[in-house]
Each structure stands twice: as C-alpha cells, then as structure tokens.
Design a protein around this motif. Sequence first.
Motif, short mmCIF file in Angstrom:
data_model
loop_
_atom_site.label_atom_id
_atom_site.label_comp_id
_atom_site.label_asym_id
_atom_site.label_seq_id
_atom_site.Cartn_x
_atom_site.Cartn_y
_atom_site.Cartn_z
N GLY A 450 30.54 38.94 34.99
CA GLY A 450 29.91 37.76 34.39
C GLY A 450 30.27 36.46 35.08
N GLY A 451 30.45 36.50 36.37
CA GLY A 451 30.85 35.30 37.11
C GLY A 451 32.33 35.34 37.41
N VAL A 452 32.70 34.97 38.62
CA VAL A 452 34.11 35.07 39.03
C VAL A 452 34.95 34.02 38.31
CG1 VAL A 452 35.69 34.92 40.98
CG2 VAL A 452 33.44 35.95 41.29
N ARG A 453 36.07 34.46 37.77
CA ARG A 453 37.00 33.55 37.13
C ARG A 453 38.42 33.84 37.62
NH1 ARG A 453 33.09 33.48 33.16
NH2 ARG A 453 32.90 31.52 32.01
N ALA A 454 39.26 32.81 37.58
CA ALA A 454 40.67 32.99 37.91
C ALA A 454 41.43 33.37 36.65
CB ALA A 454 41.24 31.70 38.49
N ILE A 455 42.10 34.49 36.68
CA ILE A 455 42.82 35.00 35.52
C ILE A 455 44.31 35.03 35.84
CG2 ILE A 455 43.08 36.93 33.92
CD1 ILE A 455 40.35 35.56 33.82
N LEU A 456 45.10 34.42 34.96
CA LEU A 456 46.55 34.45 35.15
C LEU A 456 47.07 35.88 35.06
CD1 LEU A 456 47.81 31.38 33.11
CD2 LEU A 456 48.29 31.83 35.53
N LYS A 457 47.99 36.23 35.95
CA LYS A 457 48.53 37.59 35.97
C LYS A 457 49.50 37.82 34.80
CE LYS A 457 48.19 38.05 41.00
NZ LYS A 457 48.95 38.10 42.27
N ALA A 458 50.02 36.75 34.22
CA ALA A 458 50.92 36.87 33.07
C ALA A 458 50.82 35.60 32.24
CB ALA A 458 52.36 37.09 33.54
N ASP A 459 51.04 35.71 30.93
CA ASP A 459 50.95 34.55 30.04
C ASP A 459 52.12 33.60 30.21
OD1 ASP A 459 48.58 35.46 28.98
OD2 ASP A 459 49.56 36.60 27.38
N ASP A 460 53.26 34.14 30.61
CA ASP A 460 54.46 33.32 30.75
C ASP A 460 54.43 32.60 32.10
OD1 ASP A 460 56.91 32.16 30.79
OD2 ASP A 460 58.07 34.03 30.69
N LEU A 461 54.15 31.29 32.09
CA LEU A 461 54.03 30.53 33.34
C LEU A 461 55.33 30.49 34.12
CD1 LEU A 461 51.84 27.47 32.24
CD2 LEU A 461 51.11 29.67 33.18
N LYS A 462 56.46 30.64 33.42
CA LYS A 462 57.74 30.58 34.11
C LYS A 462 57.92 31.72 35.10
CE LYS A 462 60.29 27.99 30.60
NZ LYS A 462 60.37 26.80 31.48
N LYS A 463 57.17 32.80 34.92
CA LYS A 463 57.26 33.93 35.85
C LYS A 463 56.81 33.54 37.26
CE LYS A 463 56.89 37.76 32.59
NZ LYS A 463 56.16 39.01 32.22
N PHE A 464 56.04 32.46 37.36
CA PHE A 464 55.51 32.03 38.66
C PHE A 464 56.25 30.81 39.21
CE2 PHE A 464 52.05 33.71 35.97
CZ PHE A 464 51.84 34.91 36.64
N GLU A 465 57.35 30.45 38.55
CA GLU A 465 58.15 29.32 39.00
C GLU A 465 59.35 29.80 39.79
OE1 GLU A 465 59.18 27.17 35.50
OE2 GLU A 465 57.14 26.43 35.15
N SER A 466 59.77 28.99 40.74
CA SER A 466 60.95 29.27 41.53
C SER A 466 61.42 27.95 42.12
CB SER A 466 60.61 30.26 42.67
OG SER A 466 59.77 29.65 43.63
N GLU A 467 62.42 27.99 42.98
CA GLU A 467 62.84 26.76 43.64
C GLU A 467 61.74 26.22 44.56
OE1 GLU A 467 66.55 27.04 45.61
OE2 GLU A 467 67.72 27.14 43.76
#
Length: 529
Positions: A450-467
């Motif tokens: 139904g149209g390309v969308r960007a989907i987060l791989k996980a709900d917890d945004l902190k999982k994608f944070e680092s230094e």
Amino acid sequence: MATTPDFNQFGKDLWEIANILRDDAVHATDRLEIFSLFLFLKLWDEIALLEEENLNKELSESEQLIPVKYRFHKWADDPDGYAKSLGFSDSIQFCKQMFIDLAERETHSTHPSARDVTRLFKDTVFPLRYAPTVRNLASKLKELNLLDVMSRKVGLGERFDVFGTAYEQLLQQFGQDKEFAEYFTPRHIVDRMIQIIDPDIGETIYDPACGTGGFIVRAFTYVLEKIERKLIAADQKETMIRQLKKEHLFGVEHSPLVFKLALMNMIRHKDGSSQLQNDDSLSSKAQDIHKNKYDVILANPPFGQTKQERLAQFEYHIKLYEALFLQHMMNALRPGGRAAVVLKEGLLFDSNRKMLREIRRKLVEKFEVLAVISLPNGVFNPYSGAKTSIVVFRKPLGEDDVRTSKVWFYRVESDGRDLGATRRPLPDFDTDGDLEHMVSLFPYTWRHDGGVRAILKADDLKKFESEKSWWATIEQICATDHNLTAGCYCPHQAKAVEHEKPEVLINRLLELEEEITDDLHQLLAGIRN
C-alpha cells in the motif's frame, strides 16, 4: 601472455598505460576518452571470446557487438601490419575508420547493446596522430587479463569491479588536476547508501547526476541479486531481469564524456537498455519529464556555484548546484518514494541565506526526513574537502500521510580509509569502519504494501542510540531554523568536537571567496545596467 594485475597496482598500471597518450600531446579529456574506449574494446573482446568458447562456436557478424575485423585480438599484435592488410596506410587510419564504423554500429548488428556502442563512439574524433602511440597502447592493454581481475574476490567478499576501480584510480589522478573531480563517489559509500535505502524488485531507480554510473550499476547488482534469490521459475526470473534493465534504471549525466563512461559501465554488465541520458537534469524540460516519476533516488550531486542562471521551474532560485539538485530530487520522487542523497553540509545549516532556510523548511515540513549520516572531512579526497552528510528522506503519499516527526543522526568518524589524498585502506582492511556499524544500527526497514513506508525496527528508540548516534524531534529541529547537521543535536558534545585540518578550512575559505566574488560580479552588473 596476458598477466593479472595486482589489486594494489591495478590503478597505477592503468594510469601508466593511459599516459602513453601523452606522447601524442593529447589533452587530458581526450586521453581519458580514448583510453576508456580502447579499454572497453579490450574488455568486451575478452567477454566475447569467453562466450564463444562456452558456445564452442564463433558468433555471426550480425550477432557480434563489435565487428569481427575490429575485435581487439585481431589487430592488437601488429596494428600497422593488420591495417596494411586491410588497405590502410597505417594503424592511425585504421583506428579512425574503426571509430567511424562503430559510431554506426546500431544499423549493422542485432546485439542488444549495439545502440549503446553507437552512442559511445558517436561524435568522437580520433585524436591520435602517431602510429607508435597506437602500437604501445595496444601492446600494454594486451598484457592485461581483465576478466580474471573481474572474477577475483577481494575486500568485503564482493566481486572486484574492474571498471569501477579503474575509474576510481584514473579519476583520482585526473582529479588532482581538477579534471572530472565531481563525477566519482567511493564505491563503499555507494554500497552502504544502497543497503539502507534497499531498492526492491519492480521499483524505478534514478540518479540525476550519475557521473560514471556508480549508483546505477550497484543498484542494478543489488536488485539483480534479489531476483536471483527468489524461488520462482527461470523464465519468470528472466522476465524480471529484462524489465529491470529496460524499465527500472534511470540516470542523467550532463558531461558527454562522463556519460560515455557510465554507458560503458552498464554495457560491461550486459545491460544495453538502461535509460541513461546525456542531458541536463536542471533544465526546465527535465523538471516536467522527471516529475513524480521515481520510487528510489540515489545521488551525490555536484556542489558549488552554478556557472549560469537557472531558469527552470524551481521554487527557490539560488545559484548553488546542491540546492537546485535537492529541489529537483524532491520534485522527481513519486508519492511514497524515498531517497538517499549526499549533500554539502552548508546546505544543511546555513541560516544566512533565506533560500537555503526555505528549502530545508520544505524538506522537513513537507517530506519525511528520516536520517542524516554525517561523513568525515576528507571522505571525498582528493576531489573535495567539503564536509558532507547523507540525507535519507521520503515523499508522503498524500496530505494525510506522515511528515517528519523525528530524525536519526549518525556521526561516521572513520570509513575504514585514511582521510588524506590517497584514501588508502586502514590496517583493518576488511571493514568500512563506522559505515558497517551505521548500517547495522539503521533504525528503519521499508514496508511495501500500500505504498512504501519507513517502519521502525523496534519501538524503543534507545536501541538505536550510541555514542555515535542520537535522535532529534521535529520541535528541536524547527527551533534551529531546520538545521540538519548531526552535531547540532549531539548529546555528547565534548566528544563531538572535531578540529578541522588546515586544508579543509582553506578549501572552505576558497569556496566562500568564490561565492562572494560571484555575488559581487552580479551586484556590479546590476549597477551598470
């Protein structure tokens, strides 16, 4: 006996062979074009010889991409003797006629790439004057075993791209003399951009400033591998591959010579049908032709002042290539389409120029900006010391579709190469430094229903944070004049400080001086009028 060039010496070998043409006092642009065409003839001859060996027969004249009498192995051993056997006075006259005939190849061959051979040789005037130059060039090229190089596994385990690497090395040399500086994007950066944008089977892919064709070639390979992995019948795969070649790959290059290099790159991949055009993406005509057309855009457009006033249909008129190309790409994406684009960082933070602020505002508020990946200074050496970032964004499907709500920033400190003029791999050769970590941490996957969308791989945004990675909200971004530089929102500011190298600062001052000089000339012209 043909030899296999050593990986580390391959670029140097090609540069030395190309420099044989200096003996004929040939200009740099002509040297690269003529050398490229001879290299193409040599490479295609190797491909055709292998194909004939596998078929256990020689192809008919009409099936040949290159006419039999012009096949490299037929004349390379003794160019002058061969030329005289055909009634020419010497190899110079033979080569001139060969170039003329190849410019008309489309009318004499049924090979699917014949039209592109015509496009390669059309309008090429053979510039060499001395037969010894042809003899020396043929002799050196004859020693190379290009197919063997192409089949070797190196680096990250991918096939060694002989044309890509050849032009990486050659353009690096020419780039030091400011020739063709803007036409090459390092292949490891291209590959990582393609990984995060993930072009899919059936999608249209576009590069409006395609240079030597790096993004188009690598995207072609990426989608081709997806097709080959599908558990479907062979005839279905063949149909998909044919459609990929004919209908899904689009590139535009303004420079006639560099366009030919891109075309050679695609022909080498046995693709004679890609929609590569020698044209101007910034013309008024182009804004209509490409509007709302593409699912995926991958590009590293030119930076700096335009050489002329652009009268095309741009909402924000400004004499900066990067600003005009960004507007063109925003226009060219179809609703639901996505892009990964290298942009000069000045465009992402400059608040002194109203037009740049407005372009950023439109990008943030009317599109969905997903990620900004800050690249280190020197990543485009020796061509440019400009600081750049990769911006990933998506065009909404309609008024009710999502816009920018938060942006993921990643700061690449090392791409696995030194940041000097040579860009040599660091001791840990099998990695691309932080680029690998960035891809593994990239927070989005693409949903195609139904149209390309960007989907987060996980709900917890902190999982994608680092230094090296962090988030900024739309509220934070709007509060900073829509600044899209990673350092503006870095929670590790003490670690984020980078001391610029003197050459980088000097390059920036020179760019600023050029912009000021151009503005003063325009002001003076206005006073005189």
